[in-house]
Design a protein around this motif. Structure first.
Motif, PDB file in Angstrom:
ATOM      1  N   LEU A 159      26.867  22.641   0.019  1.00 13.17           N
ATOM      2  CA  LEU A 159      27.847  23.704  -0.168  1.00 13.17           C
ATOM      3  C   LEU A 159      28.848  23.615   0.979  1.00 13.17           C
ATOM      4  CD1 LEU A 159      28.675  26.513  -1.539  1.00 13.17           C
ATOM      5  CD2 LEU A 159      27.381  27.548   0.337  1.00 13.17           C
ATOM      6  N   VAL A 160      30.143  23.587   0.642  1.00 18.09           N
ATOM      7  CA  VAL A 160      31.191  23.551   1.661  1.00 18.09           C
ATOM      8  C   VAL A 160      31.956  24.872   1.624  1.00 18.09           C
ATOM      9  CG1 VAL A 160      33.255  22.350   2.492  1.00 18.09           C
ATOM     10  CG2 VAL A 160      31.419  21.037   1.422  1.00 18.09           C
ATOM     11  N   SER A 165      40.625  30.184  10.849  1.00 21.09           N
ATOM     12  CA  SER A 165      40.501  29.483  12.133  1.00 21.09           C
ATOM     13  C   SER A 165      40.100  28.026  11.948  1.00 21.09           C
ATOM     14  CB  SER A 165      39.504  30.190  13.064  1.00 21.09           C
ATOM     15  OG  SER A 165      39.821  31.545  13.197  1.00 21.09           O
ATOM     16  N   ARG A 166      40.409  27.470  10.771  1.00 26.02           N
ATOM     17  CA  ARG A 166      40.176  26.049  10.459  1.00 26.02           C
ATOM     18  C   ARG A 166      38.697  25.661  10.532  1.00 26.02           C
ATOM     19  NH1 ARG A 166      42.881  23.230  14.650  1.00 26.02           N
ATOM     20  NH2 ARG A 166      42.495  21.309  13.506  1.00 26.02           N
ATOM     21  N   ALA A 167      37.820  26.660  10.371  1.00 23.90           N
ATOM     22  CA  ALA A 167      36.378  26.397  10.424  1.00 23.90           C
ATOM     23  C   ALA A 167      35.872  25.950   9.059  1.00 23.90           C
ATOM     24  CB  ALA A 167      35.635  27.647  10.873  1.00 23.90           C
ATOM     25  N   LEU A 168      34.943  25.004   9.067  1.00 27.09           N
ATOM     26  CA  LEU A 168      34.273  24.535   7.852  1.00 27.09           C
ATOM     27  C   LEU A 168      32.778  24.496   8.109  1.00 27.09           C
ATOM     28  CD1 LEU A 168      36.706  21.710   6.899  1.00 27.09           C
ATOM     29  CD2 LEU A 168      35.559  22.997   5.131  1.00 27.09           C
ATOM     30  N   TRP A 196      24.148  22.948   7.952  1.00 23.51           N
ATOM     31  CA  TRP A 196      23.786  21.535   8.127  1.00 23.51           C
ATOM     32  C   TRP A 196      24.803  20.855   9.035  1.00 23.51           C
ATOM     33  CZ3 TRP A 196      26.138  17.065   5.560  1.00 23.51           C
ATOM     34  CH2 TRP A 196      25.416  15.872   5.750  1.00 23.51           C
ATOM     35  N   GLN A 197      26.068  21.181   8.848  1.00 19.94           N
ATOM     36  CA  GLN A 197      27.129  20.673   9.722  1.00 19.94           C
ATOM     37  C   GLN A 197      28.179  21.758   9.933  1.00 19.94           C
ATOM     38  OE1 GLN A 197      29.123  17.030   8.654  1.00 19.94           O
ATOM     39  NE2 GLN A 197      27.225  16.015   8.086  1.00 19.94           N
ATOM     40  N   ARG A 198      28.705  21.810  11.150  1.00 19.06           N
ATOM     41  CA  ARG A 198      29.883  22.629  11.446  1.00 19.06           C
ATOM     42  C   ARG A 198      31.025  21.675  11.696  1.00 19.06           C
ATOM     43  NH1 ARG A 198      26.326  26.077  14.297  1.00 19.06           N
ATOM     44  NH2 ARG A 198      26.648  28.301  13.798  1.00 19.06           N
ATOM     45  N   ARG A 199      32.176  21.952  11.104  1.00 19.30           N
ATOM     46  CA  ARG A 199      33.337  21.081  11.322  1.00 19.30           C
ATOM     47  C   ARG A 199      34.586  21.917  11.544  1.00 19.30           C
ATOM     48  NH1 ARG A 199      32.972  15.965   7.045  1.00 19.30           N
ATOM     49  NH2 ARG A 199      30.863  15.319   7.635  1.00 19.30           N
ATOM     50  N   GLU A 200      35.536  21.313  12.205  1.00 20.87           N
ATOM     51  CA  GLU A 200      36.870  21.898  12.289  1.00 20.87           C
ATOM     52  C   GLU A 200      37.750  21.102  11.344  1.00 20.87           C
ATOM     53  OE1 GLU A 200      39.049  23.424  16.052  1.00 20.87           O
ATOM     54  OE2 GLU A 200      39.785  21.386  15.753  1.00 20.87           O
ATOM     55  N   SER A 201      38.531  21.807  10.545  1.00 19.32           N
ATOM     56  CA  SER A 201      39.394  21.115   9.586  1.00 19.32           C
ATOM     57  C   SER A 201      40.312  20.135  10.307  1.00 19.32           C
ATOM     58  CB  SER A 201      40.229  22.137   8.814  1.00 19.32           C
ATOM     59  OG  SER A 201      41.220  21.473   8.049  1.00 19.32           O
ATOM     60  N   SER A 202      40.506  18.984   9.705  1.00 21.81           N
ATOM     61  CA  SER A 202      41.427  18.008  10.293  1.00 21.81           C
ATOM     62  C   SER A 202      42.877  18.348   9.943  1.00 21.81           C
ATOM     63  CB  SER A 202      41.080  16.588   9.820  1.00 21.81           C
ATOM     64  OG  SER A 202      40.942  16.551   8.417  1.00 21.81           O
ATOM     65  N   LEU A 203      43.064  19.429   9.163  1.00 20.69           N
ATOM     66  CA  LEU A 203      44.412  19.916   8.860  1.00 20.69           C
ATOM     67  C   LEU A 203      44.778  21.012   9.858  1.00 20.69           C
ATOM     68  CD1 LEU A 203      43.976  20.116   4.985  1.00 20.69           C
ATOM     69  CD2 LEU A 203      45.079  18.294   6.289  1.00 20.69           C
ATOM     70  N   LYS A 204      45.990  20.962  10.371  1.00 17.32           N
ATOM     71  CA  LYS A 204      46.379  21.874  11.452  1.00 17.32           C
ATOM     72  C   LYS A 204      46.664  23.298  10.970  1.00 17.32           C
ATOM     73  CE  LYS A 204      48.374  18.472  14.632  1.00 17.32           C
ATOM     74  NZ  LYS A 204      48.142  17.256  13.852  1.00 17.32           N
ATOM     75  N   PHE A 205      46.939  23.439   9.668  1.00 17.57           N
ATOM     76  CA  PHE A 205      47.317  24.748   9.151  1.00 17.57           C
ATOM     77  C   PHE A 205      46.227  25.305   8.235  1.00 17.57           C
ATOM     78  CE2 PHE A 205      51.185  22.808  10.563  1.00 17.57           C
ATOM     79  CZ  PHE A 205      51.926  23.860  11.085  1.00 17.57           C
ATOM     80  N   MET A 206      46.396  26.550   7.826  1.00 21.47           N
ATOM     81  CA  MET A 206      45.379  27.278   7.078  1.00 21.47           C
ATOM     82  C   MET A 206      44.934  26.539   5.819  1.00 21.47           C
ATOM     83  SD  MET A 206      45.651  31.228   5.848  1.00 21.47           S
ATOM     84  CE  MET A 206      46.314  31.067   4.201  1.00 21.47           C
ATOM     85  N   THR A 207      43.611  26.465   5.628  1.00 26.88           N
ATOM     86  CA  THR A 207      43.048  25.819   4.443  1.00 26.88           C
ATOM     87  C   THR A 207      43.324  26.680   3.215  1.00 26.88           C
ATOM     88  OG1 THR A 207      41.280  24.890   5.801  1.00 26.88           O
ATOM     89  CG2 THR A 207      40.952  24.876   3.416  1.00 26.88           C
ATOM     90  N   ARG A 208      43.772  26.034   2.152  1.00 29.30           N
ATOM     91  CA  ARG A 208      44.043  26.749   0.908  1.00 29.30           C
ATOM     92  C   ARG A 208      42.934  26.475  -0.118  1.00 29.30           C
ATOM     93  NH1 ARG A 208      48.465  29.259  -1.646  1.00 29.30           N
ATOM     94  NH2 ARG A 208      48.794  30.107   0.434  1.00 29.30           N
ATOM     95  N   VAL A 230      40.738  14.032   3.211  1.00 24.12           N
ATOM     96  CA  VAL A 230      39.579  13.509   2.488  1.00 24.12           C
ATOM     97  C   VAL A 230      38.515  13.150   3.525  1.00 24.12           C
ATOM     98  CG1 VAL A 230      38.739  11.741   0.891  1.00 24.12           C
ATOM     99  CG2 VAL A 230      41.076  12.609   0.665  1.00 24.12           C
ATOM    100  N   GLU A 231      37.321  13.724   3.350  1.00 26.16           N
ATOM    101  CA  GLU A 231      36.258  13.529   4.354  1.00 26.16           C
ATOM    102  C   GLU A 231      34.919  13.271   3.671  1.00 26.16           C
ATOM    103  OE1 GLU A 231      36.174  16.047   7.723  1.00 26.16           O
ATOM    104  OE2 GLU A 231      38.219  16.800   7.435  1.00 26.16           O
ATOM    105  N   TRP A 232      33.999  12.661   4.434  1.00 30.00           N
ATOM    106  CA  TRP A 232      32.675  12.324   3.918  1.00 30.00           C
ATOM    107  C   TRP A 232      31.596  13.112   4.647  1.00 30.00           C
ATOM    108  CZ3 TRP A 232      36.847   9.371   3.368  1.00 30.00           C
ATOM    109  CH2 TRP A 232      37.018   8.718   2.135  1.00 30.00           C
ATOM    110  N   PHE A 233      30.508  13.422   3.943  1.00 31.13           N
ATOM    111  CA  PHE A 233      29.407  14.191   4.536  1.00 31.13           C
ATOM    112  C   PHE A 233      28.650  13.395   5.594  1.00 31.13           C
ATOM    113  CE2 PHE A 233      29.115  16.500   0.235  1.00 31.13           C
ATOM    114  CZ  PHE A 233      29.888  17.561   0.684  1.00 31.13           C
ATOM    115  N   ASP A 234      28.403  12.118   5.323  1.00 33.26           N
ATOM    116  CA  ASP A 234      27.617  11.274   6.219  1.00 33.26           C
ATOM    117  C   ASP A 234      28.138  11.404   7.657  1.00 33.26           C
ATOM    118  OD1 ASP A 234      26.367   9.273   7.628  1.00 33.26           O
ATOM    119  OD2 ASP A 234      26.945   7.647   6.281  1.00 33.26           O
TER     120      ASP A 234
END
Length: 354
Positions: A159-160, A165-168, A196-208, A230-234
């Protein structure tokens, strides 16, 4: 050559928030949620089995605008989320609505995972509610989020959740399913869960928007600033080195580069390519592996609000609603439209072939 696109009669009367096709392989049913406080159920086939003009089968009224909808275990049940703060299950044959849970603010997203019988909702109260539909105890597990969720998507195992704050956060669904049996006795069934993973979006602006790949390998996300990542889970360094972002949905107007939000993303179930829809009224198909655009369709009358491929990959549904890009807060009569594209055999196939 005859047009392979047609518009849907009886579209919603206000802005469209989501559009989903039935998960059944040969079904042509789809549901649409709208700010007109209804969920609309359509079928592309008529009584004789011919595909032509989509027919409105049923409407399910809510107390407030509906922000998301998805099918459940089959095409006779749907789940809805909206500004009435409720997560609802609707049994289509009987038109019965059941409130699964209530959040403390509007509910932005709802998704269903068939493998584990999970319904998960994400609310602006910064929580996830996790329901096991096959359990006797219907009380949801409540998982706090660090910030407001904007978009959510899932695969068979992940689940993503894309947030402010560009958090994923990426969650393991099996771990969430296990939690639903361990929540008794906790305060309000609220459980602090490590993703399982915390990430910061590689996009600088708000995720739509965020959309997961059908092969469970990764996801694409889009921003208000005309970009897609485009990103991978691994988590391996080798796999993470493959991630990339690109510009799209931009137009030059009077020598000025005008940038539009990318409102919608949808992956083709068979080819693994994906469609993007923007505030510029444009829909494009992309090969995420080859990093190439496959094609771009003619401009639609206004902002593209939602996209969905049918389960067999033969149809692409495109929901169009005037957005903030059009300088409109209210929607005029006839401005909300749904177009169905019947795709050619290789129309959505990647450049590398698959």
């Amino acid at each position: 050559m005859a047009s392979n696109q047609f518009s849907v009669s009886s579209p919603p009367t206000d802005a469209i928030s989501a559009l989903k096709f039935s998960p059944e392989p040969n079904s042509t049913r789809f549901v649409v949620s709208s700010w007109d406080k209804n969920v609309h159920l359509y079928d592309l086939r008529d009584e004789n089995g011919n595909v032509g003009e989509a027919k409105l089968l049923q409407q399910f009224e809510h107390r407030a605008p509906v922000l998301d909808v998805c099918f459940g275990a089959n095409e006779n049940e749907i789940y809805t989320a909206g500004l009435d703060w409720d997560v609802r299950k609707i049994d289509i044959p009987s038109s019965t609505q059941t409130v699964l849970s209530s959040h403390d603010a509007g509910v932005r997203n709802v998704v269903y995972n068939k493998e584990l019988s999970l319904v998960i909702s994400a609310s602006w109260d910064s929580t996830l509610h996790v329901h096991r539909t096959d359990a006797n105890d219907t009380t949801p597990v409540i998982i706090p989020l660090p910030s407001k969720p904007f978009s959510m998507s899932l695969t068979a195992s992940k689940l993503v959740v894309a947030m402010a704050s560009r958090a994923l956060h990426i969650y393991d669904l099996k771990a969430l399913a296990v939690l639903t049996g361990q929540s008794e006795g906790t305060e309000n069934n609220k459980i602090g869960v490590e993703p399982w993973q915390r990430r910061e979006s590689s996009l600088k602006f708000m995720t739509r928007c965020v959309a997961c790949m059908p092969d469970d390998a990764g996801y694409a996300s889009s921003s208000i600033e005309g970009r897609v990542a485009v990103e991978w889970f691994d988590p391996s360094a080798e796999s993470q080195a493959r991630k990339y972002a690109f510009k799209c949905h931009r137009q030059t107007v009077d020598d000025v580069d005008v940038v539009y939000p990318v409102n919608a993303l949808a992956f083709h179930p068979g080819f693994g390519t994906f469609a993007s829809g923007g505030g510029d009224g444009v829909v494009a198909l992309w090969d995420g592996i080859a990093k190439r655009r496959i094609r771009q369709y003619q401009k639609y009358p206004s902002s593209v609000a939602a996209l969905a491929f049918s389960a067999d990959g033969k149809y692409l549904a495109i929901a169009v609603s005037p957005g903030f890009e059009d300088g409109k807060d209210d929607v005029g009569e006839g401005e909300v439209k749904i177009f169905i594209r019947e795709l050619g055999e290789n129309e959505a196939k990647g450049k590398g072939g698959k």
